[in-house]
Design a protein around this motif. Structure first.
Motif, mmCIF file in Angstrom:
data_model
loop_
_atom_site.group_PDB
_atom_site.id
_atom_site.type_symbol
_atom_site.label_atom_id
_atom_site.label_comp_id
_atom_site.label_asym_id
_atom_site.label_seq_id
_atom_site.Cartn_x
_atom_site.Cartn_y
_atom_site.Cartn_z
ATOM 1 N N SER A 237 -7.778 -18.969 -1.452
ATOM 2 C CA SER A 237 -6.492 -18.743 -2.129
ATOM 3 C C SER A 237 -6.621 -18.949 -3.631
ATOM 4 O O SER A 237 -6.063 -18.176 -4.424
ATOM 5 C CB SER A 237 -5.421 -19.689 -1.551
ATOM 6 O OG SER A 237 -5.226 -19.454 -0.173
ATOM 7 N N SER A 240 -8.461 -16.011 -5.130
ATOM 8 C CA SER A 240 -7.606 -14.825 -5.215
ATOM 9 C C SER A 240 -6.584 -14.962 -6.332
ATOM 10 O O SER A 240 -6.293 -14.006 -7.059
ATOM 11 C CB SER A 240 -6.898 -14.598 -3.869
ATOM 12 O OG SER A 240 -7.855 -14.368 -2.845
ATOM 13 N N THR A 250 -3.669 -7.245 -2.134
ATOM 14 C CA THR A 250 -3.827 -8.515 -1.439
ATOM 15 C C THR A 250 -3.590 -8.313 0.057
ATOM 16 O O THR A 250 -3.095 -7.265 0.498
ATOM 17 C CB THR A 250 -2.845 -9.572 -1.961
ATOM 18 O OG1 THR A 250 -1.508 -9.141 -1.658
ATOM 19 C CG2 THR A 250 -2.993 -9.756 -3.461
ATOM 20 N N SER A 251 -3.903 -9.347 0.827
ATOM 21 C CA SER A 251 -3.728 -9.263 2.282
ATOM 22 C C SER A 251 -2.254 -9.197 2.655
ATOM 23 O O SER A 251 -1.913 -8.729 3.746
ATOM 24 C CB SER A 251 -4.383 -10.478 2.951
ATOM 25 O OG SER A 251 -3.827 -11.686 2.457
ATOM 26 N N SER A 252 -1.375 -9.654 1.781
ATOM 27 C CA SER A 252 0.055 -9.598 2.066
ATOM 28 C C SER A 252 0.514 -8.158 2.241
ATOM 29 O O SER A 252 1.296 -7.838 3.138
ATOM 30 C CB SER A 252 0.848 -10.266 0.942
ATOM 31 O OG SER A 252 2.240 -10.142 1.153
ATOM 32 N N GLY A 253 0.002 -7.270 1.372
ATOM 33 C CA GLY A 253 0.357 -5.858 1.486
ATOM 34 C C GLY A 253 -0.184 -5.236 2.767
ATOM 35 O O GLY A 253 0.473 -4.403 3.395
ATOM 36 N N ARG A 254 -1.375 -5.656 3.177
ATOM 37 C CA ARG A 254 -1.960 -5.127 4.404
ATOM 38 C C ARG A 254 -1.172 -5.609 5.616
ATOM 39 O O ARG A 254 -0.967 -4.865 6.578
ATOM 40 C CB ARG A 254 -3.425 -5.550 4.507
ATOM 41 C CG ARG A 254 -4.154 -4.987 5.714
ATOM 42 C CD ARG A 254 -5.656 -5.049 5.514
ATOM 43 N NE ARG A 254 -6.112 -6.414 5.302
ATOM 44 C CZ ARG A 254 -6.519 -7.226 6.283
ATOM 45 N NH1 ARG A 254 -6.495 -6.805 7.532
ATOM 46 N NH2 ARG A 254 -6.935 -8.441 6.009
ATOM 47 N N LEU A 255 -0.739 -6.874 5.588
ATOM 48 C CA LEU A 255 0.055 -7.411 6.686
ATOM 49 C C LEU A 255 1.361 -6.648 6.845
ATOM 50 O O LEU A 255 1.750 -6.286 7.972
ATOM 51 C CB LEU A 255 0.354 -8.898 6.442
ATOM 52 C CG LEU A 255 1.321 -9.559 7.422
ATOM 53 C CD1 LEU A 255 0.769 -9.519 8.839
ATOM 54 C CD2 LEU A 255 1.612 -10.997 6.995
ATOM 55 N N LEU A 256 2.024 -6.365 5.731
ATOM 56 C CA LEU A 256 3.279 -5.617 5.795
ATOM 57 C C LEU A 256 3.039 -4.224 6.362
ATOM 58 O O LEU A 256 3.835 -3.724 7.172
ATOM 59 C CB LEU A 256 3.914 -5.524 4.408
ATOM 60 C CG LEU A 256 5.251 -4.781 4.323
ATOM 61 C CD1 LEU A 256 6.281 -5.425 5.243
ATOM 62 C CD2 LEU A 256 5.761 -4.752 2.886
ATOM 63 N N TYR A 293 9.385 -7.355 2.111
ATOM 64 C CA TYR A 293 9.558 -7.936 3.444
ATOM 65 C C TYR A 293 11.033 -8.017 3.824
ATOM 66 O O TYR A 293 11.392 -7.906 4.999
ATOM 67 C CB TYR A 293 8.917 -9.334 3.499
ATOM 68 C CG TYR A 293 7.431 -9.303 3.708
ATOM 69 C CD1 TYR A 293 6.885 -9.305 4.989
ATOM 70 C CD2 TYR A 293 6.555 -9.266 2.622
ATOM 71 C CE1 TYR A 293 5.511 -9.277 5.184
ATOM 72 C CE2 TYR A 293 5.180 -9.241 2.803
ATOM 73 C CZ TYR A 293 4.663 -9.240 4.088
ATOM 74 O OH TYR A 293 3.303 -9.202 4.277
ATOM 75 N N THR A 404 2.381 -7.473 15.056
ATOM 76 C CA THR A 404 1.988 -6.535 13.999
ATOM 77 C C THR A 404 1.611 -5.188 14.617
ATOM 78 O O THR A 404 2.472 -4.456 15.051
ATOM 79 C CB THR A 404 0.829 -7.122 13.172
ATOM 80 O OG1 THR A 404 -0.258 -7.485 14.053
ATOM 81 C CG2 THR A 404 1.272 -8.362 12.425
#
Length: 446
Positions: A237, A240, A250-256, A293, A404
């Motif tokens: 973290s 990053s 970032t991984s946040s965009g991939r998760l969404l 989100y 997901t």
């Protein structure tokens, strides 16, 4: 307690592991994949090359100044970078060497399955689970792709095994080793983030009636297992936050993105017809949501209000079945992710026979895996802890993917857990059948 391994059982284990090794190497040698560096593999190779050439974690391609990102976890790109560096240093082809390394990891995973299964059931049934893993077409096929599944499956099985062994011997070394293995799992696939905490909770609950255990006796293993994982999460973290520029991937965009894909039951069907179809509902929703989100959860709520029965069925029945289905959706299909001109299963009758057996029994294997939850609940043997860890891990990972994107490819690293659970159920059914037969046979004459 599990029975002691007899000499002939050792011989069977050696034969199974040897067969697993042979079929994986033979598959890699024989199989012809049409353009193997494609899709996600392209990004992983870009990450590895940028790490070696620019000391930067970035999936930018053909750039002298790649922009750092945190879109994907660094574990598998680091593995690839190591394989490339080793190949360059020894004058080998990096792609072939990587496949060989993954074949070795796959074979070692088969051995780990036996070691873990034998802690929860008798040796013959542990050998049965090991044989299933050795012949798993999905595990064999995914090992020929530059994708995370083989490495993640190996690390996950290793982490659970080390944790299980630490409970038997109360070993600090095992506990720390398990912690580092879980940390490595996280670096390969962040989905595994909460596996270690849930596993430790499972150990506490299944040992709650054990006398003589003080609070400190519980806190020490919890700390030793979770500390390496927490340190790894914090370190990644910080990296990053310092290296990835504002607005970077970032991984946040991939998760969404995965959450959006998971909203729609027709995504895979439309994707297979045309991966670039602009009218795919997930593509249209992504444009509407725009990375928010808040808007996503509004969209989710609206879909549930519009058709609650259909959405409940999709999330609680259809998506779990999809996740554990045989046919890979976001790929060529069947057991293949990337297009295959032909594979070992197309030209070898022996390999095809093993494929057919595993295919025909897949549904029964899943059913037995589910039954393991009920058998474990009533189990009073020392193997109960081990099987609970296996089941909790499989259930947690399944829940994440159901929330997901439920794609059959994502359940491939969990095959070791499935086969152990299925063999465990069969062992309990066999035990119950034996007791029932003995009860109804009556006393022997004379």
């Amino acid at each position: 307690m599990p029975s002691k391994v007899k000499p002939y059982q050792y011989a069977l284990l050696i034969m199974i592991v040897a067969a697993a090794t042979l079929i994986r190497f033979q598959y890699n040698i024989v199989t012809w994949i049409d353009t193997p560096i494609r899709g996600d593999a392209t990004s992983y190779v870009a990450y590895a090359n940028n790490m070696l050439e620019h000391q930067t974690f970035s999936r930018s391609r053909d750039s002298d100044q790649p922009i750092p990102d945190a879109f994907w976890a660094p574990g598998y790109p680091t593995f690839l970078a190591g394989a490339i560096a080793l190949a360059n240093g020894t004058g080998q082809d990096s792609y072939i060497l990587t496949l060989h390394l993954q074949a070795v990891l796959g074979a070692i995973t088969v051995l780990l399955v036996f070691m873990l299964a034998s802690m929860a059931m008798s040796v013959p049934w542990a050998l049965f689970a090991t044989a299933m893993m050795a012949l798993s077409p999905h595990a064999i096929s995914l090992g020929s792709n530059l994708l995370t599944e083989t490495l993640f499956s190996f690390l996950l099985t290793l982490a659970i095994l080390l944790l299980a062994k630490s409970t038997r011997k109360s070993s600090r070394l095992m506990e720390i080793s398990a912690g580092f293995a879980f940390a490595a799992c996280y670096l390969v696939n962040p989905v595994s983030l909460f596996i270690a905490p849930f596993a430790m909770l499972c150990l506490v609950l299944t040992n709650k009636d054990k006398p003589g255990d003080s609070l400190s006796a519980w806190l020490r293993p919890i700390f030793l297992v979770l500390a390496p994982l927490l340190a790894t999460i914090v370190a990644w973290s910080i990296r990053s936050a310092l290296n990835v520029p504002e607005g970077g991937q970032t991984s946040s965009g991939r998760l969404l993105g995965n959450l959006i894909i998971g909203l729609y039951s027709d995504f895979h069907e439309i994707w297979r017809a045309d991966p670039r179809d602009p009218n795919n509902p997930a593509t249209l929703a992504s444009a509407r949501i725009g990375g928010s989100y808040t808007i996503f959860f509004g969209e989710l709520l609206a879909l549930f209000q519009e058709n609650p029965a259909q959405m409940l069925k999709w999330y609680f029945i259809d998506k779990p079945l999809l996740l554990w289905d045989w046919n890979i959706r976001t790929g060529q299909g069947d057991i293949f992710v990337f297009p295959v001109v032909y594979s070992l299963y197309h030209i070898s009758n022996v390999a095809l026979a093993t494929y057919s057996v595993m295919h025909v029994t897949h549904g029964w294997t899943l059913l037995l895996g589910i039954c393991a939850f009920f058998f474990a609940w009533a189990d009073k043997t020392p193997g109960r802890q081990v099987i609970f860890i296996v089941l909790v891990t499989a259930a947690y990972c399944s829940a994440v993917y159901v929330i997901t994107q439920a794609e059959p490819r994502y359940s491939v690293p969990l095959r070791p857990l499935l086969y152990i659970a299925a063999a465990y159920s069969l062992s309990k059914i066999a035990l119950w059948a034996g007791q029932l037969r003995q009860a109804y046979s009556g006393p022997s004459p004379g």
